[in-house]
Design a protein around this motif. Structure first.
Motif, PDB file in Angstrom:
ATOM      1  N   VAL A 104      22.643 -10.985   0.927  1.00 26.88           N
ATOM      2  CA  VAL A 104      21.921 -10.177  -0.046  1.00 26.88           C
ATOM      3  C   VAL A 104      21.435  -8.904   0.655  1.00 26.88           C
ATOM      4  CG1 VAL A 104      19.940 -10.114  -1.605  1.00 26.88           C
ATOM      5  CG2 VAL A 104      21.196 -12.255  -1.255  1.00 26.88           C
ATOM      6  N   PRO A 105      21.757  -7.735   0.108  1.00 23.84           N
ATOM      7  CA  PRO A 105      21.326  -6.498   0.780  1.00 23.84           C
ATOM      8  C   PRO A 105      19.804  -6.367   0.747  1.00 23.84           C
ATOM      9  CG  PRO A 105      22.335  -5.996  -1.341  1.00 23.84           C
ATOM     10  CD  PRO A 105      22.522  -7.448  -1.099  1.00 23.84           C
ATOM     11  N   ARG A 106      19.256  -5.853   1.829  1.00 26.02           N
ATOM     12  CA  ARG A 106      17.812  -5.691   1.928  1.00 26.02           C
ATOM     13  C   ARG A 106      17.378  -4.480   1.125  1.00 26.02           C
ATOM     14  NH1 ARG A 106      14.137  -2.724   4.338  1.00 26.02           N
ATOM     15  NH2 ARG A 106      12.179  -3.653   5.020  1.00 26.02           N
ATOM     16  N   ARG A 107      16.315  -4.664   0.353  1.00 26.27           N
ATOM     17  CA  ARG A 107      15.759  -3.557  -0.408  1.00 26.27           C
ATOM     18  C   ARG A 107      14.499  -3.079   0.296  1.00 26.27           C
ATOM     19  NH1 ARG A 107      16.702  -7.042  -4.895  1.00 26.27           N
ATOM     20  NH2 ARG A 107      18.672  -6.504  -5.879  1.00 26.27           N
ATOM     21  N   ALA A 108      14.452  -1.806   0.603  1.00 27.73           N
ATOM     22  CA  ALA A 108      13.290  -1.249   1.281  1.00 27.73           C
ATOM     23  C   ALA A 108      12.107  -1.244   0.320  1.00 27.73           C
ATOM     24  CB  ALA A 108      13.578   0.162   1.754  1.00 27.73           C
ATOM     25  N   THR A 109      10.959  -1.698   0.796  1.00 31.32           N
ATOM     26  CA  THR A 109       9.752  -1.707  -0.026  1.00 31.32           C
ATOM     27  C   THR A 109       8.641  -0.985   0.710  1.00 31.32           C
ATOM     28  OG1 THR A 109       9.056  -3.808   0.910  1.00 31.32           O
ATOM     29  CG2 THR A 109      10.346  -3.893  -1.131  1.00 31.32           C
ATOM     30  N   LYS A 110       7.636  -0.566  -0.050  1.00 30.08           N
ATOM     31  CA  LYS A 110       6.479   0.089   0.549  1.00 30.08           C
ATOM     32  C   LYS A 110       5.282  -0.839   0.418  1.00 30.08           C
ATOM     33  CE  LYS A 110       7.681   4.911  -0.311  1.00 30.08           C
ATOM     34  NZ  LYS A 110       7.265   6.142  -0.976  1.00 30.08           N
ATOM     35  N   PRO A 111       4.393  -0.836   1.415  1.00 31.09           N
ATOM     36  CA  PRO A 111       3.191  -1.647   1.271  1.00 31.09           C
ATOM     37  C   PRO A 111       2.282  -1.051   0.185  1.00 31.09           C
ATOM     38  CG  PRO A 111       3.125  -0.397   3.314  1.00 31.09           C
ATOM     39  CD  PRO A 111       4.478  -0.197   2.720  1.00 31.09           C
ATOM     40  N   THR A 112       1.549  -1.928  -0.490  1.00 30.22           N
ATOM     41  CA  THR A 112       0.652  -1.458  -1.541  1.00 30.22           C
ATOM     42  C   THR A 112      -0.556  -0.772  -0.930  1.00 30.22           C
ATOM     43  OG1 THR A 112      -0.558  -3.540  -1.579  1.00 30.22           O
ATOM     44  CG2 THR A 112       1.339  -3.350  -3.071  1.00 30.22           C
ATOM     45  N   LYS A 113      -1.271  -0.019  -1.767  1.00 32.25           N
ATOM     46  CA  LYS A 113      -2.461   0.691  -1.290  1.00 32.25           C
ATOM     47  C   LYS A 113      -3.521  -0.304  -0.820  1.00 32.25           C
ATOM     48  CE  LYS A 113      -5.642   4.360  -2.582  1.00 32.25           C
ATOM     49  NZ  LYS A 113      -6.052   5.318  -3.607  1.00 32.25           N
ATOM     50  N   ALA A 114      -3.671  -1.413  -1.563  1.00 32.69           N
ATOM     51  CA  ALA A 114      -4.663  -2.427  -1.199  1.00 32.69           C
ATOM     52  C   ALA A 114      -4.337  -3.062   0.155  1.00 32.69           C
ATOM     53  CB  ALA A 114      -4.738  -3.506  -2.278  1.00 32.69           C
TER      54      ALA A 114
END
Length: 139
Positions: A104-114
């Motif tokens: 499964v290809p990795r999807r880049a995510t961003k950390p939440t503000k919290a």
């Protein structure tokens, strides 16, 4: 033909079998009977496997893979040769089944503000604890 999935079948002629003496307990029988089975499957030159599956299979095989791209599986769990032969083939088929689905290809995510704030609070707290460890100054 050995079924692996609905679309992939292994040709039995691609699997080489050799019989060796099993290690471990077994009394006098262990010195006379070659009940362990060693199978060899050339993943690199196999006509039964698609190229992508063969590449993933060789990566998954790890220490079972030789430098020539041959997967070697030794089965000696059972006391008789026939059951060890079936066990070895089942283990090979299971290894191939693991290699069939593409990763499964990795999807880049961003950390939440919290989560960023929580991390920074933790760092500030830890910094305060460490700064209190310094030498005591008397005025």
């Amino acid at each position: 033909m050995i079924p692996v999935t609905e679309t992939i079948f292994l040709d039995e002629s691609e699997i080489e079998e050799s019989f060796i003496r099993s290690s471990g307990p077994g009394g006098q029988n262990v010195n006379k009977v070659s009940s362990a089975v060693q199978i060899r499957f050339d993943a690199r030159r196999s006509r039964s496997l698609p190229d992508a599956v063969a590449v993933r299979l060789m990566r998954l095989a790890g220490s079972k893979l030789t430098q020539d791209g041959v997967i070697v599986i030794t089965a000696q769990r059972h006391r008789d040769q026939a059951r060890n032969r079936v066990d070895a083939v089942e283990r090979l088929v299971e290894l191939i089944r693991e290699a069939v689905p593409p990763p499964v290809p990795r999807r880049a995510t961003k950390p939440t503000k919290a989560s960023k704030e929580k991390r920074l609070e933790g760092k500030a707290k830890r910094s305060g604890i460490k700064s209190m460890r310094g030498s005591v100054k008397f005025d």
